[in-house]
Design an enzyme around this catalytic site. Structure first.
Site, PDB file in Angstrom:
ATOM      1  N   HIS A 100       9.771   4.798  10.252  1.00  0.00           N
ATOM      2  CA  HIS A 100      11.048   4.415   9.633  1.00  0.00           C
ATOM      3  C   HIS A 100      11.355   5.380   8.483  1.00  0.00           C
ATOM      4  O   HIS A 100      10.611   6.324   8.224  1.00  0.00           O
ATOM      5  CB  HIS A 100      10.920   3.020   8.988  1.00  0.00           C
ATOM      6  CG  HIS A 100      10.688   1.907   9.935  1.00  0.00           C
ATOM      7  ND1 HIS A 100      11.650   1.431  10.791  1.00  0.00           N
ATOM      8  CD2 HIS A 100       9.586   1.167  10.159  1.00  0.00           C
ATOM      9  CE1 HIS A 100      11.151   0.406  11.482  1.00  0.00           C
ATOM     10  NE2 HIS A 100       9.909   0.233  11.130  1.00  0.00           N
ATOM     11  N   CYS A 153       9.808   1.994  16.171  1.00  0.00           N
ATOM     12  CA  CYS A 153       8.977   0.829  15.813  1.00  0.00           C
ATOM     13  C   CYS A 153       9.137  -0.347  16.786  1.00  0.00           C
ATOM     14  O   CYS A 153       8.552  -0.334  17.853  1.00  0.00           O
ATOM     15  CB  CYS A 153       9.241   0.430  14.371  1.00  0.00           C
ATOM     16  SG  CYS A 153       7.875  -0.523  13.708  1.00  0.00           S
TER      17      CYS A 153
HETATM   18  N1  GLN Z   1       8.011  -6.649  14.819  1.00  0.00           N
HETATM   19  C1  GLN Z   1       7.230  -5.477  15.174  1.00  0.00           C
HETATM   20  C2  GLN Z   1       5.873  -5.471  14.450  1.00  0.00           C
HETATM   21  O1  GLN Z   1       5.674  -6.189  13.488  1.00  0.00           O
HETATM   22  C3  GLN Z   1       7.996  -4.207  14.829  1.00  0.00           C
HETATM   23  C4  GLN Z   1       8.266  -4.067  13.337  1.00  0.00           C
HETATM   24  C5  GLN Z   1       9.250  -2.961  12.998  1.00  0.00           C
HETATM   25  O2  GLN Z   1      10.156  -2.614  13.770  1.00  0.00           O
HETATM   26  N2  GLN Z   1       9.108  -2.421  11.749  1.00  0.00           N
HETATM   27  O3  GLN Z   1       4.988  -4.717  14.857  1.00  0.00           O
END
Ligand code: GLN
Length: 246
Positions: free
Chosen positions: A194, A94
Site C-alpha cells: 500500500h 493486498c
Molecule cells: N483483509 C486482508 C488481510 O487482513 C487484506 C488487508 C488489506 O487489504 N490491507 O489480510
C-alpha cells in the site's frame, strides 16, 4: 495518441491506505507522455467487458470489505481471465492479491472464493504483518527496488505457476517466512504494498503502463523518460524508514 482505458474495480469497498492514488499516477504519467486515458469504475453487479480495457486495478480492503465483493468478483472471473489471457495489465493490491488467487480464508475462518488470476492461496494468520517494506523486484529481466507499506493478516503461498514480484529486503512480504513478496503471471501483478504504491515507485508504474499501451496499440512503446526526482525522493524517505540506506 491512443486512449488507454483503465478499469477500477470496487472503488467504494476496496480502497484503504489511499490505494486509489495509484489510478492518479497511471493517468498523469500517461498524460505527461501525450496519451489520453479514461477510468471506468465497476462495482457490485456491473459487467466486466474483457475487450474494453487495457489495465485493471483493484485496491486493498479489510476482511469485511472482501466479504462484500468476493462473490460478485467471482461472477466476473471468466471475463477477467479472458482479459488476462489477452494481455491486459492488472495491478491488484493486498486484499486484491488475495482475491486474485484460488481463495482467502479470513480471520474468522470464512473461506472467500478467488478468481484464479494468480496461482496462490491465502489464509489469515494470528498476527498481522504490518510495517514498511522494501523488496528487490524483477520484471522482464529488469530489477528495481520497490518500497511500500504492508498491513495484512493473510499469509499467501505461491503455486508453481506464479513468480514472486520480488524478494523481501526489509519487512514481511507474502507470509513473513519465505522471503517472497507479491505474485506475477503474464501481465498480472499482485502485491501487498500500500502507500499508495505507485507515487513512490515510478519504475513499476511505467512497466504496467507499457503493458497497457502495448495491449491497446499492438506495439511496445518507447516511453519518454520523465523527471522522477520527486518520486525518487519520496521513495528514498520511505526506504530509510525501513532502516535501509538506498
Ligand atoms: N483483509 C486482508 C488481510 O487482513 C487484506 C488487508 C488489506 O487489504 N490491507 O489480510
Amino acid at each position: 495518441m491512443s486512449d488507454i482505458r483503465i478499469c477500477h474495480l470496487y472503488p467504494r469497498e476496496m480502497n484503504i491506505y489511499g490505494d486509489r492514488g495509484n489510478i492518479s499516477v497511471f493517468r498523469k504519467r500517461l498524460e505527461w507522455r501525450g496519451y489520453s486515458s479514461s477510468t471506468t469504475m465497476l462495482g457490485l453487479g456491473d459487467q466486466f467487458n474483457p475487450k474494453e480495457f487495457d489495465l485493471c486495478y483493484l485496491g486493498g480492503g479489510q476482511d469485511r470489505d472482501q466479504n462484500i465483493v468476493a462473490h460478485d468478483l467471482t461472477e466476473k472471473s471468466s471475463a477477467l481471465l479472458s482479459a488476462a489471457k489477452d494481455g491486459v495489465a492488472f495491478l491488484w493490491v493486498c486484499g486484491g492479491i488475495q482475491l486474485a488467487g484460488t481463495g482467502y480464508t479470513d480471520s474468522r475462518g470464512q473461506r472467500l472464493p478467488g478468481v484464479g488470476l494468480l496461482d496462490l492461496d491465502t489464509t489469515a494468520g494470528d498476527e498481522r504483518l504490518i510495517g514498511d517494506l522494501t523488496l528487490e523486484a524483477e520484471l522482464e529481466q529488469e530489477k528495481c527496488r520497490i518500497v511500500g507499506y504492508e498491513n495484512h493478516a493473510g499469509l499467501t503461498s505461491l503455486g508453481p505457476d506464479a513468480d514472486p514480484l520480488g524478494s523481501v529486503l526489509k519487512g514481511h512480504g507474502n507470509n513473513g517466512s519465505d522471503g517472497k513478496e507479491g505474485a506475477v503471471q503474464r501481465r498480472v501483478i499482485g502485491t501487498y504494498l500500500h502507500g499508495p504504491l505507485l507515487p513512490k515507485n515510478s519504475w513499476l508504474a511505467d512497466k504496467l503502463l507499457s503493458w497497457a499501451i502495448e495491449h491497446r496499440t499492438g506495439e511496445k512503446p518507447a516511453l519518454r523518460p520523465l523527471d522522477n526526482s520527486l518520486e525518487d525522493s519520496a521513495r528514498q524517505i520511505a526506504t530509510s524508514r525501513t532502516g535501509m540506506k538506498r
